[in-house]
Enzyme design. Structure first.
Site, mmCIF file in Angstrom:
data_model
loop_
_atom_site.group_PDB
_atom_site.id
_atom_site.type_symbol
_atom_site.label_atom_id
_atom_site.label_comp_id
_atom_site.label_asym_id
_atom_site.label_seq_id
_atom_site.Cartn_x
_atom_site.Cartn_y
_atom_site.Cartn_z
ATOM 1 C CD GLU A 475 -3.178 0.669 2.117
ATOM 2 O OE1 GLU A 475 -4.045 1.530 2.275
ATOM 3 O OE2 GLU A 475 -3.161 -0.406 2.744
ATOM 4 C CD GLU A 751 -4.501 -0.341 9.206
ATOM 5 O OE1 GLU A 751 -5.101 0.085 8.204
ATOM 6 O OE2 GLU A 751 -3.819 -1.391 9.201
#
Length: 875
Positions: A475, A751
């Site tokens: 990502e 996260e």
């Protein structure tokens, strides 16, 4: 006391070399002055050197009656390309006495006009259309001559892909991953290098290593995409030789260059590098090398209008970290523990027989004692080096990749790999955009200090040319929502002004004609969920929030001017979507992303109504655009956008706030938005704050917010008189909480609140990063509220010192390098007496506003150091 001035700063450049501004603004810090002294005038002395050599300089002095010292206009005529200027400043107070001139700052412009470029991209035709993971990388080179009388030499370089340059066998520059990641079709960054000292009279050679990078390498999750910006791997180089007689010779990339395969067998941002030292061509970047077996380089098409100078420092290696332990996994694998989740590469140094291959696999965590790579998803994150078998030690590190890791599994190491051997042979090289550190924080609570360190490390790892969401998996994108909430924290910790200004230019380029802001910048293809682009609250609002943060923190009106159309078009779009209702109540929204109550398969299904979140952001962005318009002298827009903000706030209250002051979405994020975005009438703020504190207690002081609510909930509690509830939230140790991560050994911010579960296993979700900075945005509250330092006017021209002790803390401190110089605060608490020591830089003033004190009054402070003792009121 004499008035003294530091050397001027040019725009936001840490080093103003190869800059792209023809009329750069100038700033300075007044390091000392008598009490009560204020600047009345300044005098800039500008000496312009010829663009063709070290001669024929001319000097001018410009005297201006002004108290300004931050980003003042360039006083001289605009500079041309390749021009050097020397700038110094002196200042005058009301007494009419001028200070001694500051030290001089030397700046140099790069190539400012497209017509300055004659170089084109050169590379190999081999493998240009290959889609394989194993396509090779190339070298390019050529010989050239330098005649007597060289005065200076400049190399202007860029690439389609990534590059590293060598001249006469020596590495040029210390930047890595250049030219970085921009919207290449519109903005291809180039860097300028002073290469005078590496050239010799007579025969010379120049060459470049090439890599795929972001330009044509694999990007995106679920396999990703390749060749997004082009299919070539090419170097763009323009070496300019300036002689003492004023003549200029140019050695530019053209068809006289040659190319060959490099020893890099495989290279990718996600996947790492493989290098075979047996395929090195010794001396390839030195004069006299026999390149008769090399191919003629292919010259690709170029558009010099896209080449732009950088606005920020490049990515560099900024630190080295040695392993703290060598572990043996149950499988027998040898694993290095670096003790810190970081971003960079491993450098190895060893001797081994020819053909010996060492493989390095990286990961952020272990599970059951083994390297755990599932959170990396499709990122291979593996490097390999094959030894040439030389007698001397061979040293190598990857050139064109980076990894997010704490642990490294080492396979194939020649000999024993104990702790002593690992410390000697393997080191982690930390890399990120080389921003200047500007902010620090400490407290009496070691766990709070660890949280702050985790935030700093998380920012370092995610500011790799662009502000990314995570640095380890498939990502690593410039998610707009993440930087929207984190920009205030980032702009305190580091000087992000130049980097984020450049990124915002790409945001405006990627913005659709209707005003839609992408989820991430630069844009890449993804899947049906993320493309085609569509408006999304909190993420798209980066167009308004980030420019305003930069103005607030750095006093830069220019960033508002540059981004105003982008910001206003975003608000105009949402106004069209909302229509007369003034509520953004349609369309897909991420809402309060990753609320811990959301099911793993739907992180957007938060407690707070996602359309409540969208409407709140609509109101706030409209208000910010009104404030931008006011600062820019656009009264019509200021009035109309202000009226729009009022209408949206009224609609928000009507739709989402009940008569008793509670909200239809009875969730902490909903109340925090209403309070922090100033959407509630004054008579309802207290009720909302009371309910927010009540929800916090009912939740056991554990986190009940996601990406939207977490950065603002602490402020919302403090703003409404519930400071202890904010501290309870900060210091809670049970999951989900900030301190839970610390108890689980986190060295960066995660996260998910439970990226690592209490039993030590990794969260089974497909999004499980251990290095995401968004939830670390609470650090801005630590700076402004716990320590008590905040800007009260753009650029900290007025500083607010307002410490709010609590949570059992007995001391806290913070210091920040403002545009005016260092400001600091340190407080200690003993027997209900608060002792506060504050430093105000020259050119700024401060307001001291202690809370919960007997006979509370705000006091204005001038520059200098001040100490105050105040008695806390009985509770």
């Amino acid at each position: 006391m004499a008035v003294t001035v530091d050397a001027p700063r040019i725009e936001h450049h840490r080093s103003p070399f190869g800059i792209g501004e023809a009329a750069p603004r100038v700033s300075w810090v007044i390091t000392s002055a008598p009490a009560g002294w204020t600047q009345q005038s300044y005098r800039l002395t500008v000496r312009i050197d010829s663009a063709h050599g070290d001669f024929a300089a001319h000097e001018e002095r410009f005297e201006v009656a002004s108290a300004d010292q931050v980003l003042v206009p360039w006083p001289a005529a605009p500079l041309g390309s390749r021009t050097r200027a020397t700038v110094s400043v002196c200042v005058q107070g009301a007494d009419g006495v001028w200070s001694e001139p500051s030290a001089e700052t030397v700046l140099e412009t790069g190539l400012l006009e497209p017509s300055d470029w004659i170089a084109g991209p050169v590379g190999s035709i081999d493998n240009e259309n290959a889609m394989s993971d194993t396509r090779r990388t190339h070298l390019v080179r050529r010989d050239f001559s330098v005649r007597p009388g060289l005065a200076r030499a400049r190399l202007y370089a860029s690439a389609h892909g990534l590059y590293q340059v060598e001249i006469n066998g020596a590495r040029v520059g210390d930047d890595v991953l250049s030219p970085g990641w921009t919207v290449y079709r519109e903005r291809l960054r180039y860097y300028t290098y002073d290469v005078t000292d590496v050239l010799t009279e007579g025969d010379n050679a120049i060459g470049a290593w090439l890599g795929d990078g972001w330009y044509r390498g694999r990007l995106g999750w679920r396999g990703g995409f390749r060749n997004l910006y082009g299919d070539d791997q090419s170097f763009i180089g323009q070496l300019e030789l300036i002689y003492a007689d004023g003549t200029r010779e140019v050695v530019a990339t053209d068809t006289r260059w040659k190319t060959a395969l490099s020893p890099i067998l495989r290279s990718g941002i996600y996947d790492g590098e493989e290098y075979d030292a047996r395929e090195e061509q010794i001396g390839w970047s030195q004069a006299g090398f026999d390149d008769s077996g090399w191919q003629r380089a292919q010259l690709r098409r170029r558009d010099p209008r896209t080449l732009v100078a950088p606005t920020a420092p490049p990515v560099r290696v900024t630190e080295e970290v040695a392993p703290v332990a060598v572990l043996t996994a149950p499988s027998g694998a040898r694993i290095l523990d670096f003790g810190q989740n970081l971003v960079g590469v491993i450098r190895l140094r060893a001797t081994a027989s020819a053909g010996t291959t060492v493989t390095l696999r990286t990961a952020e965590v272990l599970q059951d004692g083994e390297l755990y790579t599932r959170p990396l998803r499709d990122a291979r994150s593996s490097d390999a080096y094959t030894f040439a078998g030389r007698d001397e030690a061979e040293q190598w590190e990857p050139r064109f990749t980076f990894h997010g890791f704490r642990y490294v599994e080492v396979d194939g190491w020649p000999g024993d790999l104990d702790h002593d051997a690992a410390n000697e042979a393997l080191v982690a090289r930390v890399l990120h955009t080389d921003l200047e550190r500007t902010g620090w924080f400490e407290s009496s609570d070691p766990m709070v200090d660890q949280l702050h360190r985790n935030v700093v490390w998380g920012m370092r790892g995610n500011f790799v040319d662009i502000p990314t969401d995570c640095p380890q998996r498939d990502e690593r994108l410039g998610w707009t929502g993440d930087i929207q909430v984190f920009a205030p924290t980032a702009s305190y910790l580091f000087d992000t002004s130049g980097m984020l200004t450049g990124w915002l230019r790409d945001l405006a380029i990627e913005q659709l004609p209707d005003g839609t802001v992408p989820w991430y910048v630069p844009v890449i293809p993804a899947d049906t969920m993320w493309t085609p682009m569509r408006p999304g609250a909190a993420w798209g609002d980066a167009a308004t929030f980030v420019p305003w943060t930069l103005f607030e923190r750095f006093g830069d009106l220019g960033v508002l001017r540059a981004q105003y159309e982008s910001a206003k078009s975003w608000v105009d779009l949402i106004a069209d979507i909302a229509g007369p209702s003034r509520l953004w109540s349609t369309g897909y929204q991420l809402g309060d992303w990753l609320d811990p109550a959301a099911p793993p398969e739907d992180p957007a299904d938060a407690r707070a109504d996602r359309h409540l979140v969208a409407s709140a952001y609509f109101a706030r962005s409209a208000r910010l655009v009104a404030q931008m318009a006011s600062e820019l002298g656009l009264p019509g827009d200021a009035e109309s956008c202000g009226a729009l903000a009022d209408e949206v706030a009224a609609a928000f209250v009507s739709a989402y706030v009940l008569p008793d002051g509670t909200m239809t979405s009875d969730a902490p994020t909903a109340y925090a938005l209403g309070i922090r975005f100033d959407l509630l009438p004054n008579d309802l703020r207290s009720t909302a704050g009371h309910r927010l504190a009540e929800l916090t207690r009912e939740g056991g002081n554990r986190i009940q917010t996601g990406f939207v609510g977490t950065p603002i909930i602490s402020d919302a509690l403090t703003d409404t008189g519930h400071n202890e509830a904010a501290y309870d939230l900060l210091l809670e140790r049970d999951c989900p909480s900030w301190m839970y991560q610390i108890t689980m050994g986190a060295t960066t911010v995660w996260e998910r609140w439970d990226s690592l579960l209490p039993d030590g296993s990794v969260n089974p979700g497909t999004m499980t990063s251990f290095n995401h900075y968004a939830l670390g945005a609470v650090a801005d509250w630590l700076h402004r509220v716990v320590a008590g330092i905040a800007p009260a006017a753009p650029g900290y021209r007025t500083i607010r010192f307002a410490p709010r002790p609590g949570g059992g803390l007995t001391h806290a401190s913070a210091r920040h390098l403002t545009p005016y110089g260092e400001a600091s605060i340190a407080w200690s608490l003993a027997c209900d007496e608060l002792t506060v020591r504050m430093t105000v830089p020259v050119g700024a003033t401060a307001v001291f506003d202690p809370a919960d004190v007997e006979q509370r009054t705000a006091e204005t402070l001038g520059h200098g150091t001040h100490e105050r003792r105040v008695r806390l009121a009985a509770r």
